[in-house]
Design a protein around this motif. Structure first.
Motif, mmCIF file in Angstrom:
data_model
loop_
_atom_site.group_PDB
_atom_site.id
_atom_site.type_symbol
_atom_site.label_atom_id
_atom_site.label_comp_id
_atom_site.label_asym_id
_atom_site.label_seq_id
_atom_site.Cartn_x
_atom_site.Cartn_y
_atom_site.Cartn_z
ATOM 1 N N ILE A 75 35.927 88.816 75.685
ATOM 2 C CA ILE A 75 35.273 88.427 76.927
ATOM 3 C C ILE A 75 33.817 88.129 76.618
ATOM 4 C CG2 ILE A 75 34.635 89.155 79.258
ATOM 5 C CD1 ILE A 75 37.079 91.041 79.151
ATOM 6 N N THR A 76 33.350 86.991 77.059
ATOM 7 C CA THR A 76 31.963 86.595 76.855
ATOM 8 C C THR A 76 31.174 86.930 78.115
ATOM 9 O OG1 THR A 76 32.709 84.763 75.466
ATOM 10 C CG2 THR A 76 30.444 84.670 76.265
ATOM 11 N N PRO A 77 30.320 87.942 78.051
ATOM 12 C CA PRO A 77 29.546 88.282 79.248
ATOM 13 C C PRO A 77 28.440 87.255 79.504
ATOM 14 C CG PRO A 77 28.939 89.711 77.431
ATOM 15 C CD PRO A 77 30.051 88.829 76.937
ATOM 16 N N GLN A 78 28.006 87.201 80.746
ATOM 17 C CA GLN A 78 26.873 86.341 81.091
ATOM 18 C C GLN A 78 25.607 86.932 80.484
ATOM 19 O OE1 GLN A 78 26.872 86.215 85.368
ATOM 20 N NE2 GLN A 78 28.559 84.773 85.455
ATOM 21 N N ALA A 79 24.586 86.097 80.308
ATOM 22 C CA ALA A 79 23.316 86.570 79.762
ATOM 23 C C ALA A 79 22.797 87.741 80.592
ATOM 24 C CB ALA A 79 22.302 85.431 79.754
ATOM 25 N N GLY A 80 22.384 88.792 79.918
ATOM 26 C CA GLY A 80 21.832 89.963 80.591
ATOM 27 C C GLY A 80 22.881 90.914 81.144
#
Length: 107
Positions: free
Chosen positions: A43-48
């Motif tokens: 899973i690629t989290p959003q920035a921050g």
């Protein structure tokens, strides 16, 4: 059906069971690069953003009676994990499933 003849459900292979779960729980999120069907997820989290992941497995006879309906076990499994996330202030976005069955289906 006559007395003494128990009805048995057809047994699913591991991959047939995964496919059934995939069909019922399909959710498209572009951040999920590898999801259901693999032994791990990406899973690629959003920035921050940070990811909090928990998996509490429930055991028949300890966490619920052996004759509990599958839907009720699933509800409880999700509820205890959502509670763990809430306890640390996390908001749920995805679910991880860990499943242990009493016997393996023939291959």
């Amino acid at each position: 059906m006559s007395a003494g003849h128990a009805r048995t459900e057809p047994r699913l292979s591991e991959f047939a069971l995964i496919e059934r779960i995939r069909q019922r729980c399909a959710h498209h999120d572009p951040r999920v690069r590898i999801g259901i069907g693999d032994d791990a997820a990406v899973i690629t989290p959003q920035a921050g953003e940070e990811l909090a992941i928990c998996t509490d497995t429930l055991v028949a006879g300890r966490h619920f009676p052996h004759n509990t309906r599958a839907e009720d076990i699933g509800w409880k499994a999700l509820a205890v994990n959502l509670s763990d996330l809430a306890a640390i202030g996390a908001s749920p976005r995805h679910a991880v499933l860990a499943l242990t069955l009493p016997s393996a289906d023939p291959v």
